[in-house]
Design an enzyme around this catalytic site. Structure first.
Site, short mmCIF file in Angstrom:
data_model
loop_
_atom_site.label_atom_id
_atom_site.label_comp_id
_atom_site.label_asym_id
_atom_site.label_seq_id
_atom_site.Cartn_x
_atom_site.Cartn_y
_atom_site.Cartn_z
N LYS A 62 16.75 4.48 -7.11
CA LYS A 62 15.28 4.61 -7.20
C LYS A 62 14.81 4.70 -5.72
O LYS A 62 13.97 5.41 -5.35
CB LYS A 62 14.73 3.01 -7.70
CG LYS A 62 15.25 3.00 -8.98
CD LYS A 62 14.68 1.52 -9.62
CE LYS A 62 14.92 0.31 -8.75
NZ LYS A 62 16.60 0.22 -8.92
N ARG A 97 8.45 -5.16 -12.35
CA ARG A 97 9.77 -5.51 -13.06
C ARG A 97 9.94 -6.31 -14.02
O ARG A 97 10.90 -6.84 -14.54
CB ARG A 97 10.71 -6.04 -11.71
CG ARG A 97 11.44 -5.16 -11.04
CD ARG A 97 12.40 -6.12 -10.02
NE ARG A 97 13.54 -5.70 -9.83
CZ ARG A 97 13.85 -4.87 -8.43
NH1 ARG A 97 12.94 -4.66 -7.79
NH2 ARG A 97 14.92 -4.61 -8.16
N ARG A 121 27.19 0.06 -1.03
CA ARG A 121 25.62 0.31 -0.33
C ARG A 121 25.77 -0.35 1.05
O ARG A 121 26.17 -1.58 0.97
CB ARG A 121 24.88 -0.03 -1.19
CG ARG A 121 23.42 -0.24 -0.29
CD ARG A 121 22.07 0.09 -1.33
NE ARG A 121 22.06 -1.28 -2.32
CZ ARG A 121 20.87 -1.18 -3.01
NH1 ARG A 121 20.29 -0.34 -3.36
NH2 ARG A 121 20.75 -2.50 -3.72
N ARG A 159 23.90 -5.83 1.95
CA ARG A 159 23.09 -6.92 1.60
C ARG A 159 23.69 -8.08 0.97
O ARG A 159 24.73 -7.87 0.27
CB ARG A 159 21.87 -6.27 0.55
CG ARG A 159 20.95 -5.47 1.32
CD ARG A 159 20.01 -4.60 0.57
NE ARG A 159 19.73 -5.25 -0.79
CZ ARG A 159 18.91 -4.43 -1.61
NH1 ARG A 159 18.41 -3.29 -1.52
NH2 ARG A 159 18.71 -5.19 -3.04
N ARG A 202 21.56 -9.80 -11.01
CA ARG A 202 20.57 -8.89 -10.99
C ARG A 202 20.71 -7.70 -12.17
O ARG A 202 19.69 -7.71 -12.53
CB ARG A 202 20.66 -8.04 -9.67
CG ARG A 202 20.08 -8.55 -8.32
CD ARG A 202 20.78 -8.19 -7.06
NE ARG A 202 20.20 -6.86 -6.85
CZ ARG A 202 21.02 -5.93 -6.25
NH1 ARG A 202 21.89 -6.19 -5.75
NH2 ARG A 202 20.38 -4.82 -5.79
P1 ADP Z 1 17.23 -2.87 -5.93
O1 ADP Z 1 17.61 -1.82 -4.71
O2 ADP Z 1 18.60 -3.36 -6.22
O3 ADP Z 1 16.75 -2.20 -7.06
P2 ADP Z 1 15.39 -4.29 -4.48
O4 ADP Z 1 15.45 -4.08 -3.04
O5 ADP Z 1 14.21 -3.42 -5.24
O6 ADP Z 1 16.54 -4.04 -5.14
O7 ADP Z 1 14.98 -5.70 -4.78
C1 ADP Z 1 15.76 -6.72 -4.06
C2 ADP Z 1 15.32 -8.29 -4.73
O8 ADP Z 1 13.88 -8.30 -4.34
C3 ADP Z 1 15.34 -8.36 -6.12
O9 ADP Z 1 16.63 -8.79 -6.72
C4 ADP Z 1 14.51 -9.44 -6.50
O10 ADP Z 1 14.86 -10.76 -5.93
C5 ADP Z 1 13.23 -8.93 -5.52
N1 ADP Z 1 12.32 -8.09 -5.90
C6 ADP Z 1 11.93 -6.91 -5.25
N2 ADP Z 1 10.96 -6.55 -6.27
C7 ADP Z 1 10.64 -7.51 -7.10
C8 ADP Z 1 9.59 -7.58 -8.11
N3 ADP Z 1 8.81 -6.60 -8.57
N4 ADP Z 1 9.63 -8.50 -9.00
C9 ADP Z 1 10.66 -9.52 -8.81
N5 ADP Z 1 11.37 -9.91 -7.46
C10 ADP Z 1 11.39 -8.63 -7.05
P1 ADP Z 2 18.03 1.36 -5.98
O1 ADP Z 2 17.01 1.40 -5.01
O2 ADP Z 2 17.98 1.91 -7.34
O3 ADP Z 2 18.86 0.34 -5.96
P2 ADP Z 2 19.64 3.15 -4.03
O4 ADP Z 2 18.54 4.53 -3.67
O5 ADP Z 2 19.39 2.24 -2.92
O6 ADP Z 2 19.17 2.55 -5.39
O7 ADP Z 2 21.12 3.75 -4.26
C1 ADP Z 2 22.32 2.73 -4.38
C2 ADP Z 2 23.42 3.20 -3.56
O8 ADP Z 2 23.98 4.30 -4.24
C3 ADP Z 2 23.16 3.50 -2.19
O9 ADP Z 2 24.15 3.27 -1.36
C4 ADP Z 2 22.95 5.13 -2.31
O10 ADP Z 2 23.27 5.86 -0.87
C5 ADP Z 2 23.78 5.73 -3.27
N1 ADP Z 2 23.18 6.70 -4.20
C6 ADP Z 2 21.99 6.88 -4.44
N2 ADP Z 2 21.66 7.94 -5.27
C7 ADP Z 2 23.03 8.42 -5.36
C8 ADP Z 2 23.40 9.38 -6.40
N3 ADP Z 2 22.71 10.33 -7.01
N4 ADP Z 2 24.84 9.67 -6.48
C9 ADP Z 2 25.55 8.91 -5.61
N5 ADP Z 2 25.08 7.83 -4.93
C10 ADP Z 2 23.79 7.46 -4.88
#
Ligand code: ADP
Ligand code: ADP
Length: 229
Positions: free
Chosen positions: A26, A101, A140, A173, A184
Site C-alpha cells: 500500500k 482500518r 522491510r 520497524r 497485525r
Molecule cells: P503497514 O505498513 O503494516 O500497513 P502502517 O504503517 O500503516 O502499517 O501502520 C502501523 C501501525 O500504526 C498499525 O499497526 C497501527 O498500530 C497504527 N495505525 C496506523 N493506521 C491506523 C489506523 N487507521 N487505525 C488504527 N491504528 C493505525
Molecule cells: P504496506 O504499506 O502495505 O505495509 P509496503 O509498501 O511498505 O507495504 O511494502 C512492504 C514491503 O514489500 C516493502 O519492503 C516493499 O519494498 C516491498 N514491496 C512493495 N511492493 C512490492 C511488490 N509489488 N513486490 C515485491 N515487494 C514489494
C-alpha cells in the site's frame, strides 16, 4: 466580448483509499500514485511514527500499542484524519494509506466527507498471499529520518543498509518483527477485512492483484484511476 478561450475545467479530483493487509504494498503504491496524481499521500502509520519520534503526547500514547502490533483507538485516528484533510494541499484530493482500518473509522470518515464523496472514492483492495506478506514484512527496512521504505531483496538501498536520500542507517520497524506481525495480521483479518464488503457497495471498489512487480501493479492502478479499466 465573447471569451474565445477554451473552457478551463478543474482537474478531476483523485481520492483513494488503500485497503489490504500489512505488507501488501500500500505504502509503495500510494507514494507513486500520489506523485502521479499530484495529490498528497496521507499515511496514518507515518503520521503516528512522526508523533512518536517527536515525543508528543500522542506519540507516548500510541507508541506501546504500535510496537506490539495493535491498532490505535478509532477516535484518535478519526481526529487526526479530520484535521489533516482540512489542509490546503488536500483540496484536489488525497491518497489515504492505512485509514480507515475499522468499521468505526469508515463510518467516521463518511460522516466527515458525506455520502457523495464516499461514492466517488476509489477503493483499492490490494491482495497478496500470506506467505509473500511475511517475506515482505520480515525483509522491510525503513529510514527513521525520511520514512522511505526498502526491502533487503526486492528493493535494496544503493549503499549497504543506508538510505539513498538521507544516508541514515536503515532499521527494521519494531512491529515488523515476528510476534507483532502475527498480531497485525490478526487485527487485519478481524477488523479491517470487513471493510471490503463495506466499500464494495458504496464506492468505486477494485480488487487488485498485488503479487506482481510494483510497476505492473502501478500500471493497473493508473488505468483504473484514468477510467480505462
Ligand atoms: P503497514 O505498513 O503494516 O500497513 P502502517 O504503517 O500503516 O502499517 O501502520 C502501523 C501501525 O500504526 C498499525 O499497526 C497501527 O498500530 C497504527 N495505525 C496506523 N493506521 C491506523 C489506523 N487507521 N487505525 C488504527 N491504528 C493505525
Ligand atoms: P504496506 O504499506 O502495505 O505495509 P509496503 O509498501 O511498505 O507495504 O511494502 C512492504 C514491503 O514489500 C516493502 O519492503 C516493499 O519494498 C516491498 N514491496 C512493495 N511492493 C512490492 C511488490 N509489488 N513486490 C515485491 N515487494 C514489494
Amino acid at each position: 466580448m465573447v471569451d474565445a478561450r477554451p473552457e478551463v475545467r478543474p482537474a478531476p479530483r483523485l481520492r483513494v483509499i488503500f485497503l489490504g493487509p500489512p505488507g501488501a504494498g500500500k505504502g509503495t503504491q500510494a507514494a507513486r500514485l500520489a506523485a502521479w496524481g499530484k495529490v498528497p499521500r496521507v499515511s496514518t502509520g507515518d503520521m503516528l511514527r512522526e508523533a512518536i519520534a517527536a515525543g508528543t503526547d500522542l506519540g507516548r500514547q500510541v507508541g506501546p500499542l504500535m510496537e506490539k502490533g495493535s491498532l490505535v483507538p478509532d477516535e484518535l485516528l478519526i481526529g487526526i484524519i479530520q484535521e489533516r484533510l482540512l489542509g490546503k494541499d488536500c483540496r484536489n484530493g488525497y491518497i489515504l494509506d492505512g485509514f480507515p482500518r475499522t468499521l468505526r473509522q469508515a463510518q467516521g470518515f463518511e460522516t466527515m466527507v458525506g455520502g457523495d464523496l464516499t461514492e466517488e472514492m476509489l477503493v483499492f483492495d490490494v491482495e497478496v498471499p500470506r506467505s509473500e506478506l511475511l517475506r515482505r514484512l520480515s525483509g522491510r527496512r525503513w529510514c527513521p529520518t525520511c520514512q522511505s521504505t526498502y526491502h533487503v531483496d526486492n528493493k535494496p538501498p544503493r549503499a549497504d543498509m543506508l538510505c539513498d536520500r538521507e544516508g541514515a542507517q536503515l532499521i527494521q520497524r519494531e512491529d515488523d518483527k515476528e510476534v507483532a506481525v502475527a498480531r497485525r495480521l490478526a487485527e487485519y483479518d478481524e477488523r479491517t477485512a470487513p471493510l471490503i464488503d463495506y466499500y464494495r457497495g458504496r464506492s468505486r471498489f477494485f480488487r487488485v492483484n498485488g503479487y506482481r512487480p510494483p510497476d505492473a501493479v502501478f500500471q493497473e492502478l493508473t488505468r483504473i484511476a484514468e477510467g480505462r479499466a
